[in-house]
Design a protein around this motif. Structure first.
Motif, PDB file in Angstrom:
ATOM      1  N   HIS A 423     -40.993 -18.635 -10.902  1.00  0.00           N
ATOM      2  CA  HIS A 423     -41.362 -19.494 -11.812  1.00  0.00           C
ATOM      3  C   HIS A 423     -40.975 -18.931 -13.226  1.00  0.00           C
ATOM      4  N   ILE A 424     -41.565 -17.618 -13.346  1.00  0.00           N
ATOM      5  CA  ILE A 424     -41.134 -16.798 -14.580  1.00  0.00           C
ATOM      6  C   ILE A 424     -39.802 -16.504 -15.057  1.00  0.00           C
ATOM      7  N   LEU A 425     -38.903 -16.048 -14.107  1.00  0.00           N
ATOM      8  CA  LEU A 425     -37.551 -15.835 -14.024  1.00  0.00           C
ATOM      9  C   LEU A 425     -36.808 -16.921 -14.471  1.00  0.00           C
ATOM     10  N   ASP A 426     -37.096 -18.242 -13.703  1.00  0.00           N
ATOM     11  CA  ASP A 426     -36.234 -19.570 -13.759  1.00  0.00           C
ATOM     12  C   ASP A 426     -36.387 -19.840 -15.301  1.00  0.00           C
ATOM     13  N   ASP A 427     -37.842 -19.767 -15.868  1.00  0.00           N
ATOM     14  CA  ASP A 427     -38.228 -20.302 -17.095  1.00  0.00           C
ATOM     15  C   ASP A 427     -37.545 -19.586 -18.110  1.00  0.00           C
ATOM     16  N   LEU A 428     -37.773 -18.338 -18.147  1.00  0.00           N
ATOM     17  CA  LEU A 428     -37.168 -17.358 -19.104  1.00  0.00           C
ATOM     18  C   LEU A 428     -35.691 -17.378 -19.034  1.00  0.00           C
ATOM     19  N   GLY A 429     -35.050 -17.483 -17.878  1.00  0.00           N
ATOM     20  CA  GLY A 429     -33.665 -17.451 -17.952  1.00  0.00           C
ATOM     21  C   GLY A 429     -33.350 -18.860 -18.397  1.00  0.00           C
ATOM     22  N   ASP A 430     -33.776 -20.003 -18.222  1.00  0.00           N
ATOM     23  CA  ASP A 430     -33.503 -21.101 -19.047  1.00  0.00           C
ATOM     24  C   ASP A 430     -33.674 -21.124 -20.369  1.00  0.00           C
ATOM     25  N   ASN A 431     -34.291 -20.484 -20.898  1.00  0.00           N
ATOM     26  CA  ASN A 431     -34.519 -20.210 -22.394  1.00  0.00           C
ATOM     27  C   ASN A 431     -33.646 -19.143 -22.858  1.00  0.00           C
ATOM     28  N   ALA A 432     -33.306 -18.211 -22.312  1.00  0.00           N
ATOM     29  CA  ALA A 432     -32.179 -17.250 -22.544  1.00  0.00           C
ATOM     30  C   ALA A 432     -30.925 -17.906 -22.776  1.00  0.00           C
ATOM     31  N   ASN A 433     -30.664 -18.939 -21.929  1.00  0.00           N
ATOM     32  CA  ASN A 433     -29.387 -19.674 -21.992  1.00  0.00           C
ATOM     33  C   ASN A 433     -29.390 -20.748 -23.147  1.00  0.00           C
ATOM     34  N   ASP A 434     -30.432 -20.995 -23.930  1.00  0.00           N
ATOM     35  CA  ASP A 434     -30.569 -22.064 -24.670  1.00  0.00           C
ATOM     36  C   ASP A 434     -31.148 -21.358 -25.884  1.00  0.00           C
ATOM     37  N   GLN A 435     -30.534 -20.924 -26.943  1.00  0.00           N
ATOM     38  CA  GLN A 435     -30.871 -20.287 -27.978  1.00  0.00           C
ATOM     39  C   GLN A 435     -31.749 -21.406 -29.038  1.00  0.00           C
ATOM     40  N   SER A 436     -31.159 -22.540 -28.922  1.00  0.00           N
ATOM     41  CA  SER A 436     -31.999 -23.523 -29.844  1.00  0.00           C
ATOM     42  C   SER A 436     -33.294 -23.593 -29.362  1.00  0.00           C
ATOM     43  N   ALA A 437     -33.631 -23.559 -28.078  1.00  0.00           N
ATOM     44  CA  ALA A 437     -35.090 -23.900 -27.525  1.00  0.00           C
ATOM     45  C   ALA A 437     -35.960 -22.659 -28.032  1.00  0.00           C
ATOM     46  N   ALA A 438     -35.208 -21.534 -28.087  1.00  0.00           N
ATOM     47  CA  ALA A 438     -36.035 -20.239 -28.460  1.00  0.00           C
ATOM     48  C   ALA A 438     -36.521 -20.264 -29.926  1.00  0.00           C
ATOM     49  N   ARG A 439     -35.856 -21.172 -30.759  1.00  0.00           N
ATOM     50  CA  ARG A 439     -36.231 -21.263 -32.292  1.00  0.00           C
ATOM     51  C   ARG A 439     -37.190 -22.639 -32.361  1.00  0.00           C
ATOM     52  N   ALA A 440     -37.122 -23.817 -31.242  1.00  0.00           N
ATOM     53  CA  ALA A 440     -37.749 -24.868 -31.689  1.00  0.00           C
ATOM     54  C   ALA A 440     -39.170 -24.631 -31.171  1.00  0.00           C
TER      55      ALA A 440
END
Length: 572
Positions: A423-440
């Motif tokens: 759960h942790i790695l999949d969730d963080l991995g998705d966000n590492a590949n989506d920088q717009s989500a990291a800022r929203a």
């Protein structure tokens, strides 16, 4: 032929074979894959599928050149890297080897620093792990209570950012090429003349015995192998075939000495095969009995089931055969698996813990009844933890207890880590590949809250005592992460906030370091803050996500502890 993805695997024979499922996934995603490996394992290259180009690295020759004149060695290495870049022109480099030389080589081969996945170097020459799974892999395998995933799957997930969307979630496929005709002819010639074969008799089949291992403390005793081989001939008419490298001839001689009284037929192939010939021999076997070795992984890639012993530092959760239906044995001892750096205080008692009689019961059950379960007994369950390899619901390799040891804290804790780390790695991995989500931030927090409200199909928690020690640490870590998220928003506006942020980063690291069951989490947090400290938006995104996961994990464990978790409790 040029490639667009170049793999670096500069480790052992077994690790080289275990990157085959990663090669398969990359191939299925439309990539052309090249491989750099050590030249002493180059003989394995014809067995690997979908490797377009291969570059054996002359490691020993380069080391010898360094001793004579370092300038000559550097010139040779640079010449090789220029040739690889000119002929292969890789767009991506996936480095699976965390050593400094391999990191340097990945930097020399990649067109840009950002083109490296796995283990690389930053612009100033410091080690950097690119990708969430690389950050996890770098620490998990150093702490045996905290390595819940098979190495093959960790390799696959390091390369997952390059996959097509439908590839990453499916089970890995570990299928090696058939050995060449010349290797098969050599194997057939070896099997045609067993020693000590009574006149007028023929074996009903062959069973392979891999006597050696990477270290003596990881080897089941040769005397036990000999007793097992004698029983298999006596009760099933199966001829033992001894496997091993030239350096293991002494083990074959020891086996022959134990075999002198019974004069059981045998074929000794120790020191008489190269890698393709070894693969050809395995194709003729009914079963392999082995220590945790490269031969075990070779058999898995060929579809041959095995009975494997995991002694001393070895355990099947992370280095077991990547083939469903294999049987793995660990000594049922509290001290197993031991630390890599630990001196054994019990004179390696684990080596003789599992008797040849118990191992023989399992092998004969698998050969006669088609399953290992028929060979289980109360005596075996006292001697060993018996695991069956399989594939879990999310496509990862797993092990399932056949001997009732799945209710022990160690087993339950590894099972919990499999769930929560995914759960942790999949969730963080998705966000590492989506920088717009990291800022929203707003939409991200809403999505995170929705995830955390979803019920988890979690495995049973550990014992109340274990949960009572670990749950408070997880809860306090979650609170510190919440504080970091708030302080991080103010770091550019207040000097005090910046000081508190750094102080709490260190407090969190100290808290996790003091809790041995959370060693992987401690390493992972160190990686996150060190490698993303210059990208505050991304780091704060990860901090918020990690806080939610740890809070959920702590709540799951606290439900089974004898008392609610108290902030500040730590393991001694």
């Amino acid at each position: 032929m040029s490639t667009d993805v170049l793999l670096l695997n500069l480790t052992r024979f077994g690790d080289l074979l275990q990157c085959q499922p990663l090669v398969q996934d990359l191939h299925d995603s439309g990539h052309k894959v090249g491989l750099v490996c050590l030249d002493n394992f180059a003989a394995a290259l014809p067995l690997l599928r979908h490797v377009q180009t291969a570059w054996p690295l002359p490691g020993a020759k380069l080391m010898a050149a360094l001793d004579r004149d370092w300038r000559t060695a550097v010139a040779q290495l640079l010449g090789l890297t220029r040739r690889i870049r000119r002929e292969d022109a890789p767009r991506h480099v996936v480095n699976l080897t965390p050593t400094l030389p391999a990191r340097l080589l990945s930097k020399l081969l990649a067109p840009t620093p950002d083109a490296v996945l796995g283990f690389g170097l930053d612009s100033e020459g410091f080690g950097v792990n690119r990708g969430i799974w690389s950050s996890f892999l770098s620490g998990a395998t150093l702490h045996r209570l905290n390595a819940p995933f098979n190495l093959v799957d960790m390799f696959r997930m390091v390369g997952a950012p390059l996959y097509a969307p439908d590839i990453a979630g499916r089970p890995g496929r570990f299928r090696l090429q058939s050995p060449p005709d010349a290797a098969r002819a050599h194997a057939e010639a070896l099997l045609a003349r067993p020693e000590n074969l009574p006149p007028g008799t023929q074996p009903k089949g062959f069973v392979a015995l891999q006597l050696g291992a990477s270290a003596a403390r990881r080897q089941w005793p040769v005397a036990h192998f000999a007793a097992l081989g004698e029983r298999l001939w006596r009760e099933a008419g199966l001829c033992p075939v001894l496997l091993g490298a030239p350096s293991e001839r002494a083990l074959a001689q020891e086996y022959a000495a134990h075999n002198a009284r019974s004069r059981t037929p045998l074929v000794s192939a120790v020191g008489r095969t190269d890698i393709p010939q070894l693969a050809a021999l395995l194709r003729h076997m009914r079963l392999l009995v082995t220590n945790d070795t490269g031969t075990m992984h070779l058999a898995a890639g060929l579809g041959l089931p095995c009975l494997a012993f995991f002694l001393a530092t070895a355990q099947p959760w992370d280095t077991g055969p990547y083939l469903p239906g294999c049987c793995c044995l660990e000594p049922a001892m509290d001290c197993h698996p031991c630390s890599f750096r630990q001196v054994c205080p019990r004179e390696h008692a684990c080596l003789t813990q599992i008797s040849p009689a118990s191992a023989g019961d399992l092998v004969l059950a698998r050969l006669n009844a088609g399953n290992w379960q028929a060979g289980l007994s109360p005596e075996l369950s006292r001697q060993a933890r018996v695991w069956l390899t399989e594939t879990d619901a999310r496509g990862f390799a797993a092990v399932r207890s056949l001997s009732g040891h799945d209710a022990q804290d160690r087993s339950l804790w590894l099972g919990q880590q499999r769930l929560f780390w995914r759960h942790i790695l999949d969730d963080l991995g998705d966000n590492a590949n989506d920088q717009s989500a990291a800022r929203a931030n707003g939409s991200l927090e809403q999505r995170q809250d929705e995830k955390m409200r979803q019920p988890l199909n979690a495995p049973p928690p550990c014992s109340p005592d274990f949960c009572g020690q670990v749950a408070p640490v997880l809860a306090q870590a979650a609170r510190l992460l919440d504080m970091l998220a708030e302080q991080g928003r103010l770091t550019g506006k207040s000097a005090r906030a910046g000081q508190l942020f750094l102080l709490n980063c260190e407090r969190l690291q100290t808290l996790l370091n003091a809790c041995p069951p959370l060693a992987s989490l401690a390493c992972f947090w160190r990686e996150l803050q060190q490698q993303r400290g210059d990208r505050m938006d991304e780091l704060l995104c990860f901090v918020r996500l990690l806080a939610g996961h740890l809070e959920q994990w702590a709540a799951h464990m606290a439900a089974s502890s004898r008392k609610p978790p108290q902030a500040g409790t730590r393991l001694a």
